[in-house]
Scaffold this motif. Structure first.
Motif, short mmCIF file in Angstrom:
data_model
loop_
_atom_site.label_atom_id
_atom_site.label_comp_id
_atom_site.label_asym_id
_atom_site.label_seq_id
_atom_site.Cartn_x
_atom_site.Cartn_y
_atom_site.Cartn_z
N MET A 152 0.83 -1.20 0.00
CA MET A 152 0.00 0.00 0.00
C MET A 152 0.87 1.26 0.00
N GLY A 197 -8.29 -2.64 2.58
CA GLY A 197 -8.23 -2.76 4.04
C GLY A 197 -6.80 -2.70 4.52
N ASP A 198 -6.53 -3.31 5.67
CA ASP A 198 -5.18 -3.33 6.22
C ASP A 198 -4.42 -4.51 5.63
N ALA A 199 -3.45 -4.20 4.78
CA ALA A 199 -2.74 -5.27 4.05
C ALA A 199 -2.01 -6.22 5.01
N GLY A 200 -1.37 -5.66 6.05
CA GLY A 200 -0.65 -6.51 7.00
C GLY A 200 -1.59 -7.46 7.71
N ALA A 211 0.03 4.74 0.80
CA ALA A 211 -1.10 5.53 1.32
C ALA A 211 -0.69 7.00 1.46
N GLY A 213 -6.64 7.37 7.16
CA GLY A 213 -5.42 7.05 6.40
C GLY A 213 -5.53 5.77 5.58
N TYR A 214 -6.74 5.21 5.45
CA TYR A 214 -6.92 4.03 4.60
C TYR A 214 -7.18 4.47 3.16
N ILE A 215 -6.69 3.66 2.23
CA ILE A 215 -6.94 3.94 0.82
C ILE A 215 -8.37 3.51 0.48
N1 URA Z 1 -2.01 0.59 4.95
C1 URA Z 1 -2.86 -0.43 4.67
O1 URA Z 1 -2.59 -1.58 4.98
N2 URA Z 1 -4.04 -0.12 4.08
C2 URA Z 1 -4.38 1.13 3.70
O2 URA Z 1 -5.47 1.32 3.13
C3 URA Z 1 -3.46 2.17 4.00
C4 URA Z 1 -2.29 1.88 4.62
#
Ligand code: URA
Length: 209
Positions: free
Chosen positions: A133, A199-202, A135, A192-194
């Motif tokens: 991501m 979602g949260d890639a990690g 962001a 701060g999410y795209i």
């Molecule tokens: N990091 C993420 O994992 N997802 C986002 O949308 C933005 C930052």
């Protein structure tokens, strides 16, 4: 922005749709991220230099090409960047892998480096910094600052999904870095999410929440 490249390959776009889908589970998410990283690495390495060598085929002598020039290094930004490493190594198994770990300072909200380990010939390698991501661009800028400080010169950044805000921040801070993106999304939200993003890639890669 001439050094920004957005992929429109149908296979990349198809796989990205299922990566984005909230109903895609951890196992499939990981596999798809791997596959997209492989496809992106294939595209990014189009310009690798070749050198001709002499070999023997079963029929007789032949001149044929092998990769020459700079060796490669992959630099995942911890932790989500790890999800793209195997997919690239699939194509470039001899690449070295360095790591950059950053955390966000709770006061300044700026990324601060806590771990950096790079190949010792980092200045001679072509480096691919990976993070799914892009962001705000803060981590990408800081990770590239970290590796430049240690001698890195030839740097490419590769991500799955980017927000225009992050692309602007990154290209302004590091105009010498080529940026490869599978999809350019609409914007960042207040957290701060795209958007629409994935979602949260990690968390999606590692099954945490
Ligand atoms: N990091 C993420 O994992 N997802 C986002 O949308 C933005 C930052």
């Amino acid at each position: 922005m001439s050094n920004v490249h957005v992929f429109d390959h149908p296979l990349i776009q198809h796989k990205l749709t299922y990566i984005r889908d909230v109903n895609t589970g951890t196992k499939e998410f990981r596999e798809l991220v791997d596959e997209v990283a492989t496809l992106m690495a294939y595209e990014i390495t189009r310009d690798l230099q070749l050198q001709e060598i002499e070999i023997e085929t079963p029929i007789g002598p032949a001149k044929s090409n092998v990769i020459a020039g700079k060796k490669l290094g992959i630099i995942p930004i911890l932790r989500a960047g790890l999800g793209m490493v195997e997919g690239i190594l699939e194509l470039i198994p001899a690449a070295r892998v360095g790591h950059v770990g950053l955390y966000r300072d709770p006061e300044t909200l700026k990324p601060v480096e806590y771990y950096v380990k790079l190949p010792n010939d980092v200045a001679e390698r072509r480096l691919i910094v990976v993070d799914p991501m892009l962001a705000t661009g803060g981590s990408a800028v800081e990770a590239i600052n970290s590796i430049k400080k240690r001698g890195a010169k030839n740097i490419t950044f590769m991500c799955l999904v980017a927000a225009p805000e992050g692309v602007e921040v990154l290209t302004e801070a590091h105009p010498d870095v080529d940026v490869y993106i599978a999809a350019m999304d609409e914007k960042l939200n207040e957290e701060g999410y795209i958007v629409p993003g994935l979602g949260d890639a990690g968390d999606r890669l590692f099954g945490t929440k």
